[in-house]
Design an enzyme around this catalytic site. Structure first.
Site, PDB file in Angstrom:
ATOM      1  N   LYS A  94       0.802  -1.236   0.000  1.00 55.35           N
ATOM      2  CA  LYS A  94       0.000   0.000   0.000  1.00 55.35           C
ATOM      3  C   LYS A  94       0.832   1.283   0.000  1.00 55.35           C
ATOM      4  O   LYS A  94       0.589   2.236   0.744  1.00 55.35           O
ATOM      5  CB  LYS A  94      -0.978   0.021   1.206  1.00 55.35           C
ATOM      6  CG  LYS A  94      -1.871  -1.180   1.257  1.00 55.35           C
ATOM      7  CD  LYS A  94      -2.740  -1.295   0.044  1.00 55.35           C
ATOM      8  CE  LYS A  94      -2.643  -2.646  -0.593  1.00 55.35           C
ATOM      9  NZ  LYS A  94      -3.143  -2.703  -1.967  1.00 55.35           N
ATOM     10  N   SER A  95       1.805   1.274  -0.881  1.00 50.67           N
ATOM     11  CA  SER A  95       2.651   2.459  -1.013  1.00 50.67           C
ATOM     12  C   SER A  95       2.563   3.079  -2.396  1.00 50.67           C
ATOM     13  O   SER A  95       3.288   4.025  -2.706  1.00 50.67           O
ATOM     14  CB  SER A  95       4.107   2.082  -0.728  1.00 50.67           C
ATOM     15  OG  SER A  95       4.225   1.613   0.585  1.00 50.67           O
ATOM     16  N   GLY A  96       1.737   2.488  -3.258  1.00 50.51           N
ATOM     17  CA  GLY A  96       1.615   3.036  -4.616  1.00 50.51           C
ATOM     18  C   GLY A  96       2.282   2.167  -5.673  1.00 50.51           C
ATOM     19  O   GLY A  96       2.588   2.631  -6.774  1.00 50.51           O
ATOM     20  N   THR A 156       1.036  -0.243  -7.464  1.00 49.35           N
ATOM     21  CA  THR A 156       0.192  -0.450  -8.653  1.00 49.35           C
ATOM     22  C   THR A 156       0.434   0.696  -9.648  1.00 49.35           C
ATOM     23  O   THR A 156       0.565   0.474 -10.855  1.00 49.35           O
ATOM     24  CB  THR A 156      -1.304  -0.467  -8.246  1.00 49.35           C
ATOM     25  OG1 THR A 156      -1.455  -1.276  -7.089  1.00 49.35           O
ATOM     26  CG2 THR A 156      -2.177  -0.990  -9.351  1.00 49.35           C
ATOM     27  N   HIS A 162       7.649  -7.370  -2.502  1.00 48.62           N
ATOM     28  CA  HIS A 162       7.544  -6.680  -1.211  1.00 48.62           C
ATOM     29  C   HIS A 162       8.679  -7.126  -0.269  1.00 48.62           C
ATOM     30  O   HIS A 162       8.702  -6.747   0.899  1.00 48.62           O
ATOM     31  CB  HIS A 162       6.218  -7.032  -0.520  1.00 48.62           C
ATOM     32  CG  HIS A 162       5.004  -6.352  -1.103  1.00 48.62           C
ATOM     33  ND1 HIS A 162       5.019  -5.083  -1.617  1.00 48.62           N
ATOM     34  CD2 HIS A 162       3.721  -6.782  -1.211  1.00 48.62           C
ATOM     35  CE1 HIS A 162       3.805  -4.755  -2.035  1.00 48.62           C
ATOM     36  NE2 HIS A 162       3.001  -5.766  -1.809  1.00 48.62           N
ATOM     37  N   SER A 198      -4.403   3.004   4.217  1.00 47.75           N
ATOM     38  CA  SER A 198      -4.701   2.362   2.933  1.00 47.75           C
ATOM     39  C   SER A 198      -4.778   0.843   3.114  1.00 47.75           C
ATOM     40  O   SER A 198      -5.685   0.194   2.590  1.00 47.75           O
ATOM     41  CB  SER A 198      -3.607   2.734   1.918  1.00 47.75           C
ATOM     42  OG  SER A 198      -3.843   2.111   0.695  1.00 47.75           O
ATOM     43  N   TYR A 241       5.765   8.470  -2.886  1.00 47.65           N
ATOM     44  CA  TYR A 241       4.416   8.591  -3.468  1.00 47.65           C
ATOM     45  C   TYR A 241       3.995  10.056  -3.509  1.00 47.65           C
ATOM     46  O   TYR A 241       3.481  10.547  -4.508  1.00 47.65           O
ATOM     47  CB  TYR A 241       3.457   7.773  -2.594  1.00 47.65           C
ATOM     48  CG  TYR A 241       2.015   7.743  -3.046  1.00 47.65           C
ATOM     49  CD1 TYR A 241       1.557   6.751  -3.904  1.00 47.65           C
ATOM     50  CD2 TYR A 241       1.098   8.691  -2.579  1.00 47.65           C
ATOM     51  CE1 TYR A 241       0.218   6.711  -4.304  1.00 47.65           C
ATOM     52  CE2 TYR A 241      -0.237   8.654  -2.970  1.00 47.65           C
ATOM     53  CZ  TYR A 241      -0.670   7.659  -3.829  1.00 47.65           C
ATOM     54  OH  TYR A 241      -1.995   7.622  -4.219  1.00 47.65           O
ATOM     55  N   LYS A 269      -8.718   6.020  -2.987  1.00 46.90           N
ATOM     56  CA  LYS A 269      -8.769   7.477  -3.130  1.00 46.90           C
ATOM     57  C   LYS A 269      -7.485   8.063  -3.712  1.00 46.90           C
ATOM     58  O   LYS A 269      -7.508   9.079  -4.389  1.00 46.90           O
ATOM     59  CB  LYS A 269      -8.992   8.109  -1.751  1.00 46.90           C
ATOM     60  CG  LYS A 269     -10.408   8.025  -1.233  1.00 46.90           C
ATOM     61  CD  LYS A 269     -10.401   8.422   0.226  1.00 46.90           C
ATOM     62  CE  LYS A 269     -11.236   9.619   0.514  1.00 46.90           C
ATOM     63  NZ  LYS A 269     -11.188   9.948   1.967  1.00 46.90           N
TER      64      LYS A 269
END
Ligand code: A3P
Length: 323
Positions: A66-68, A70, A133, A163, A218, A285
C-alpha cells in the site's frame, strides 16, 4: 505427491516451528530474516532466494504493501513499452498492472514453480519487469551483484497504514479495528514489516548506489508527476526524446496511468488478478493526507513517536506528516 514436494513441505514445516510467530490478517506471520513473512509465501520466498537469477536487463519494482506499487507498475510498464504499444492499444487497458509486472513471491515462484525467466530467450524480451515486497537484505544475492535496477516506492506511514486497513477490510478478512491495526503497525508486526526497516533498507542502498536503486516517494510523484516520470524513464534507460516531450508523451502516460483512468477500466472494476483479491481493491482514493480522516489523535501521537525514533538521523522525512 512427489518425494521432492514432500521434502519441501516437511522442511517448510520444520522451519516454521523454529520461527517466532504472531497473527497476521490472512493467518500467521513468521519472523524470517528480520521481517514478518506471511506463512503462505515463505516457501515461495525461499525458492526465489535460491533460484532467481537477476540479469542486467531486469527491473525490480519494490515497496511495502500500500505504497503506490500499482501506480508505479503502470508507469514503468508504459515507459518501457511505449515503442511496442501505442497508448491506445496498450495491454494496460485490458490487464491490471499487477498482471503485467508480476510479483516474484506471490505469482512467479508460487506453487513450487521455478519460472523460465532466466533463459537466454527470455532475456531477448528485455527489459523484464518484476515486483516484490521483500526487504532489500532478503533479496537474492544476484539482485545485489548484477546490474539489474531496483525502483522503490515509499509512502508516508500514516497513509500507508490507513490504505492497508481499507484494502484488507474491503476484502472482508481483516478482523482488527483501525486502532488495533495501528498498534500492530507500530509494533512492526505486519506483513513485510517492520515498515521502517523496510524503507530504511532501500533508502540506504539508494544513497550508496544511486545508479542501482531509485527511491521514490508517493507524495512527490503526486506533486510533480512530469518530473518524476522523466526521471523514471532516464533511470530505466528509456529517456524521452525532445520530440516526444514536445508531442506530450509524458503527459499522456501520466493520464493513462492516473487513478481516475485505471479505476474506470472494466478489468479493474470487475477483474481479479489473484484468486483472493479483486482488482478494484487496488484503487481507492489515492490522496495524500487521507489519514487525518481515520486516525485518532492518540494513534497519530504514537506513530509519530515511533517513526521519529526509527527514522531520526536517516535523512528520510515525509512532508505529509512532518516526521
Ligand atoms: P489509498 O488506499 O490511499 O487510496 P499499492 O498499489 O501499493 O497496493 O497501494 C495502493 C494505494 O495506491 C491506494 O491508496 C490506491 O488508491 C493508490 N493508487 C492505486 N493506483 C493509483 C494511481 N494510478 N495513482 C495514484 N494512486 C494510486
Amino acid at each position: 505427491m512427489s518425494e521432492e514436494t514432500k521434502i519441501v513441505i516437511d522442511s517448510h514445516e520444520q522451519l516454521l516451528l523454529s520461527l517466532p510467530k504472531t497473527n497476521g490478517w490472512l493467518g500467521d506471520i513468521y519472523l524470517y530474516q528480520g521481517f514478518w513473512c506471511p506463512s503462505k509465501i515463505l516457501t515461495n520466498i525461499i525458492s526465489l532466494q535460491k533460484h532467481y537469477q537477476a540479469h542486467d536487463q531486469h527491473i525490480l519494482l519494490a515497496s511495502t504493501p500500500k505504497s503506490g506499487l500499482t501506480w508505479l507498475k503502470a508507469l514503468v510498464f508504459s515507459i518501457t513499452n511505449r515503442v511496442t504499444y501505442t497508448l491506445s492499444a496498450t495491454p494496460l487497458l485490458t490487464s491490471n498492472p499487477h498482471e503485467l509486472v508480476p510479483f516474484l513471491e506471490f505469482t512467479l515462484y508460487a506453487h513450487n514453480k521455478i519460472p523460465e525467466i532466466n533463459s537466454t530467450s527470455d532475456i531477448s524480451l528485455s527489459p523484464r519487469l518484476f515486483s516484490t515486497h521483500i526487504p532489500y537484505v532478503s533479496l537474492p544475492e544476484s539482485v545485489k551483484h548484477s546490474n539489474c535496477r531496483v525502483i522503490y516506492i515509499c509512502r508516508n506511514p500514516f497513509d500507508s497504514l490507513v490504505s492497508f486497513w481499507h484494502f484488507a477490510t474491503g476484502e472482508g478478512r481483516l478482523k482488527y479495528t483501525m486502532e488495533e491495526y495501528a498498534e500492530k503497525f507500530c509494533e512492526g508486526e505486519v506483513g513485510f514489516g517492520p515498515f521502517w526497516d523496510h524503507i530504511l533498507g532501500f533508502w540506504k542502498e539508494s544513497l550508496e548506489k544511486p545508479e542501482k536503486v531509485l527511491f521514490l516517494k508517493y507524495e512527490n510523484l503526486k506533486e510533480d508527476p512530469v518530473f518524476h516520470v522523466k526521471k523514471l524513464a532516464e533511470f530505466v534507460g528509456f529517456p524521452f526524446s525532445l520530440e516526444e516531450e514536445k508531442q506530450g508523451v509524458v503527459e499522456e502516460i501520466i493520464k493513462l496511468c492516473s487513478l481516475k483512468n485505471l479505476k474506470e477500466l472494466e478489468v479493474n472494476k470487475n477483474g481479479k488478478f489473484m484468486p483472493n483479491f479483486r482488482n478494484k481493491s487496488y484503487f481507492r482514493k489515492g490522496e495524500v493526507g487521507d489519514w487525518v480522516n481515520h486516525l485518532s489523535p492518540s494513534m497519530v501521537e504514537r506513530l509519530k513517536k515511533v517513526m521519529q525514533e526509527k527514522l531520526s538521523n536517516s535523512g528520510l522525512t515525509f512532508k505529509a506528516v512532518l516526521c
